[in-house]
Design an enzyme around this catalytic site. Structure first.
Site, PDB file in Angstrom:
ATOM      1  N   CYS A  55      25.791 -24.291 -30.693  1.00 28.56           N
ATOM      2  CA  CYS A  55      25.384 -23.762 -32.005  1.00 28.56           C
ATOM      3  C   CYS A  55      24.570 -22.472 -31.889  1.00 28.56           C
ATOM      4  O   CYS A  55      24.419 -21.739 -32.868  1.00 28.56           O
ATOM      5  CB  CYS A  55      24.581 -24.805 -32.752  1.00 28.56           C
ATOM      6  SG  CYS A  55      25.388 -26.405 -32.764  1.00 28.56           S
ATOM      7  N   HIS A  62      20.227 -22.533 -38.363  1.00 30.75           N
ATOM      8  CA  HIS A  62      21.456 -23.258 -38.042  1.00 30.75           C
ATOM      9  C   HIS A  62      21.648 -24.370 -39.072  1.00 30.75           C
ATOM     10  O   HIS A  62      20.694 -25.023 -39.485  1.00 30.75           O
ATOM     11  CB  HIS A  62      21.371 -23.839 -36.633  1.00 30.75           C
ATOM     12  CG  HIS A  62      22.562 -24.672 -36.289  1.00 30.75           C
ATOM     13  ND1 HIS A  62      23.845 -24.223 -36.487  1.00 30.75           N
ATOM     14  CD2 HIS A  62      22.678 -25.932 -35.802  1.00 30.75           C
ATOM     15  CE1 HIS A  62      24.695 -25.170 -36.128  1.00 30.75           C
ATOM     16  NE2 HIS A  62      24.013 -26.217 -35.709  1.00 30.75           N
ATOM     17  N   ASN A 110      28.286 -28.998 -40.219  1.00 39.39           N
ATOM     18  CA  ASN A 110      27.839 -28.259 -39.032  1.00 39.39           C
ATOM     19  C   ASN A 110      29.060 -27.629 -38.375  1.00 39.39           C
ATOM     20  O   ASN A 110      29.932 -28.335 -37.875  1.00 39.39           O
ATOM     21  CB  ASN A 110      27.145 -29.248 -38.084  1.00 39.39           C
ATOM     22  CG  ASN A 110      26.598 -28.582 -36.836  1.00 39.39           C
ATOM     23  OD1 ASN A 110      26.896 -27.426 -36.548  1.00 39.39           O
ATOM     24  ND2 ASN A 110      25.795 -29.327 -36.092  1.00 39.39           N
TER      25      ASN A 110
HETATM   26  O1  UT7 Z   1      24.262 -28.775 -34.091  1.00 31.75           O
HETATM   27  C1  UT7 Z   1      23.619 -29.301 -32.977  1.00 31.75           C
HETATM   28  C2  UT7 Z   1      22.391 -29.939 -33.351  1.00 31.75           C
HETATM   29  N1  UT7 Z   1      22.634 -31.228 -33.943  1.00 31.75           N
HETATM   30  C3  UT7 Z   1      21.729 -31.709 -34.743  1.00 31.75           C
HETATM   31  O2  UT7 Z   1      20.789 -31.024 -35.034  1.00 31.75           O
HETATM   32  C4  UT7 Z   1      21.839 -33.130 -35.234  1.00 31.75           C
HETATM   33  C5  UT7 Z   1      20.487 -33.756 -35.199  1.00 31.75           C
HETATM   34  N2  UT7 Z   1      20.438 -35.112 -35.644  1.00 31.75           N
HETATM   35  C6  UT7 Z   1      20.651 -35.488 -36.940  1.00 31.75           C
HETATM   36  O3  UT7 Z   1      20.944 -34.647 -37.778  1.00 31.75           O
HETATM   37  C7  UT7 Z   1      20.445 -36.931 -37.311  1.00 31.75           C
HETATM   38  O4  UT7 Z   1      19.856 -37.621 -36.245  1.00 31.75           O
HETATM   39  C8  UT7 Z   1      21.749 -37.644 -37.749  1.00 31.75           C
HETATM   40  C9  UT7 Z   1      22.206 -37.106 -39.086  1.00 31.75           C
HETATM   41  C10 UT7 Z   1      22.821 -37.446 -36.710  1.00 31.75           C
HETATM   42  C11 UT7 Z   1      21.488 -39.140 -37.927  1.00 31.75           C
HETATM   43  O5  UT7 Z   1      20.441 -39.365 -38.858  1.00 31.75           O
HETATM   44  P1  UT7 Z   1      19.278 -40.407 -38.523  1.00 31.75           P
HETATM   45  O6  UT7 Z   1      18.398 -40.411 -39.681  1.00 31.75           O
HETATM   46  O7  UT7 Z   1      18.697 -40.000 -37.197  1.00 31.75           O
HETATM   47  O8  UT7 Z   1      20.051 -41.769 -38.488  1.00 31.75           O
HETATM   48  P2  UT7 Z   1      20.193 -42.820 -37.290  1.00 31.75           P
HETATM   49  O9  UT7 Z   1      21.055 -42.256 -36.216  1.00 31.75           O
HETATM   50  O10 UT7 Z   1      18.859 -43.311 -36.899  1.00 31.75           O
HETATM   51  O11 UT7 Z   1      20.957 -43.979 -38.015  1.00 31.75           O
HETATM   52  C12 UT7 Z   1      20.329 -44.766 -39.023  1.00 31.75           C
HETATM   53  C13 UT7 Z   1      21.275 -45.867 -39.449  1.00 31.75           C
HETATM   54  C14 UT7 Z   1      21.847 -46.665 -38.273  1.00 31.75           C
HETATM   55  O12 UT7 Z   1      21.962 -47.998 -38.667  1.00 31.75           O
HETATM   56  P3  UT7 Z   1      20.858 -49.080 -38.199  1.00 31.75           P
HETATM   57  O13 UT7 Z   1      20.866 -49.041 -36.693  1.00 31.75           O
HETATM   58  O14 UT7 Z   1      19.584 -48.604 -38.782  1.00 31.75           O
HETATM   59  O15 UT7 Z   1      21.368 -50.348 -38.781  1.00 31.75           O
HETATM   60  C15 UT7 Z   1      23.217 -46.078 -38.096  1.00 31.75           C
HETATM   61  O16 UT7 Z   1      24.122 -46.993 -37.532  1.00 31.75           O
HETATM   62  O17 UT7 Z   1      22.406 -45.294 -40.124  1.00 31.75           O
HETATM   63  C16 UT7 Z   1      23.610 -45.761 -39.507  1.00 31.75           C
HETATM   64  N3  UT7 Z   1      24.594 -44.699 -39.616  1.00 31.75           N
HETATM   65  C17 UT7 Z   1      25.399 -44.544 -40.689  1.00 31.75           C
HETATM   66  N4  UT7 Z   1      25.527 -45.255 -41.817  1.00 31.75           N
HETATM   67  C18 UT7 Z   1      26.428 -44.828 -42.732  1.00 31.75           C
HETATM   68  C19 UT7 Z   1      24.863 -43.712 -38.730  1.00 31.75           C
HETATM   69  N5  UT7 Z   1      25.826 -42.912 -39.202  1.00 31.75           N
HETATM   70  C20 UT7 Z   1      26.168 -43.407 -40.415  1.00 31.75           C
HETATM   71  C21 UT7 Z   1      27.117 -43.020 -41.392  1.00 31.75           C
HETATM   72  N6  UT7 Z   1      27.195 -43.747 -42.527  1.00 31.75           N
HETATM   73  N7  UT7 Z   1      27.904 -41.934 -41.234  1.00 31.75           N
END
Ligand code: UT7
Length: 328
Positions: free
Chosen positions: A114, A255, A285
């Site tokens: 990125c 970004h 993204n």
């Molecule tokens: O471009 C390169 C740089 N990349 C980034 O900057 C990405 C950085 N990271 C992020 O933007 C975030 O960490 C994400 C958007 C990827 C994820 O958000 P989060 O708030 O960190 O969520 P999480 O991974 O902690 O997931 C929370 C919950 C989980 O369920 P449990 O374990 O709490 O039951 C996931 O399984 O949300 C669940 N989950 C979803 N639920 C519905 C994960 N993806 C999804 C989804 N739909 N698409």
């Protein structure tokens, strides 16, 4: 007299097909509500079959050339920043050179995820300042849809396809210029975000072909934390190097990965939200293309005016980060 390096034109292109959050909820267990709340993304564009990264990049480049007043045949250097090249070799930049008819240009790719467009900007700026090249076409282009695991809801909702480009040349009296740049890498964190298969470390074979190894894998939470700190620091570095303070910045173009990351950076930089450019709701993204598309939109929407200062800041796999301060 040397006044530095200016951005003479910008361009962008996204493929026609739109994939909404609603569409995705039919592919994996997710919802518009989850995606919007956690990321800010509403839809993304997906390249057509047969439309590859070089095609997207070429279309963005044509628009940037048109605005710059330069012809493809004038261009001396093409740098394509991408992590989704048409082929492992030759470089996607070679295909772009061919499609543009920019036969004089030296063409190569860089892989900085990125942060790639801003890495390319720094390299091109230095090349022009050194006198090695009179101008450069820098392109951030991605067809991430080809490297997304469409069964993994934790990643497939995040990414989209697109391309952005800019033409750089020596600045003339009264024109703006790139004031300061910063790039950095932390190779200790390669495991946080990568495409594990398809390279020499893990070739795709008949045995592992079904494992989805040639798709994006990410530890999202970890990446999030690094992203906020690194982007804040990098943006502050270029603001300081340019001799500016945050109030001098008309627009920050961060970004476009996650609205929560963008908000966290804006508050840490003490820049009000109305001076932070956001378009990720439309594109998701798009990695190396994200800043390039955003710059072009901000430019064409008249959000940046001659003489104003802007800061672009990015973060991605590597981990890599980069920033640039520009007097428009
Ligand atoms: O471009 C390169 C740089 N990349 C980034 O900057 C990405 C950085 N990271 C992020 O933007 C975030 O960490 C994400 C958007 C990827 C994820 O958000 P989060 O708030 O960190 O969520 P999480 O991974 O902690 O997931 C929370 C919950 C989980 O369920 P449990 O374990 O709490 O039951 C996931 O399984 O949300 C669940 N989950 C979803 N639920 C519905 C994960 N993806 C999804 C989804 N739909 N698409």
């Amino acid at each position: 007299m040397n006044h530095g390096v200016t951005i003479a034109g910008t361009g962008s292109y996204v493929p026609e097909k739109i994939l909404t959050n609603e569409d995705l909820s039919k592919l994996v267990e997710t919802s518009d509500e989850w995606i919007v709340t956690r990321t800010g993304i509403k839809e993304r564009h997906i390249a057509a079959e047969g439309e590859s990264t070089s095609h997207l990049g070429t279309k963005a480049a044509q628009k940037a050339l048109e605005q710059s007043g330069l012809e493809a045949s004038d261009i001396e250097l093409i740098i394509v920043a991408t992590i989704t090249p048409d082929t492992l070799t030759p470089a996607t930049a070679c295909y772009v050179q061919q499609q543009l008819g920019a036969e004089r240009a030296v063409a190569f790719d860089i892989s900085a995820a990125c942060s790639g467009f801003l890495y390319a900007m720094k390299i091109a700026k230095r090349m022009i300042e050194s006198g090695a090249f009179a101008n450069a076409l820098i392109i951030g282009a991605e067809k991430l849809s080809a490297f997304v695991n469409w069964k993994d809801r934790t990643t497939c909702v995040l990414f989209g396809d697109g391309a952005g480009a800019a033409v750089l040349r020596a600045s003339r009296e009264g024109e703006g210029r790139i004031l300061a740049t910063d790039i950095g890498t932390d190779g200790q964190q390669t495991h946080l975000l990568n495409i594990p298969g398809g390279g020499s470390a893990c070739p795709i074979t008949l045995d592992n072909a079904g494992e989805g190894l040639a798709t994006l894998a990410m530890l999202g939470k970890e990446v999030f934390k690094h992203a906020v700190t690194r982007m804040k620091n990098s943006a502050n570095t270029v603001i300081e190097r340019a001799g500016l303070s945050p109030e001098d910045i008309t627009l920050v173009i961060p970004h476009q990965a996650n609205l929560r990351i963008i908000d966290a950076i804006a508050s840490r930089l003490a820049v009000p939200n109305e001076r932070v450019f956001v378009n990720l709701h439309k594109y998701g993204n798009t990695s190396a293309a994200a800043i390039a598309i955003a710059l072009d939109e901000a430019n064409r929407e008249g959000k940046i005016k001659r003489g104003e200062n802007i800061v672009m800041v990015a973060f991605g796999a590597g981990l890599t980060w980069a920033a640039a301060a520009i007097e428009w």
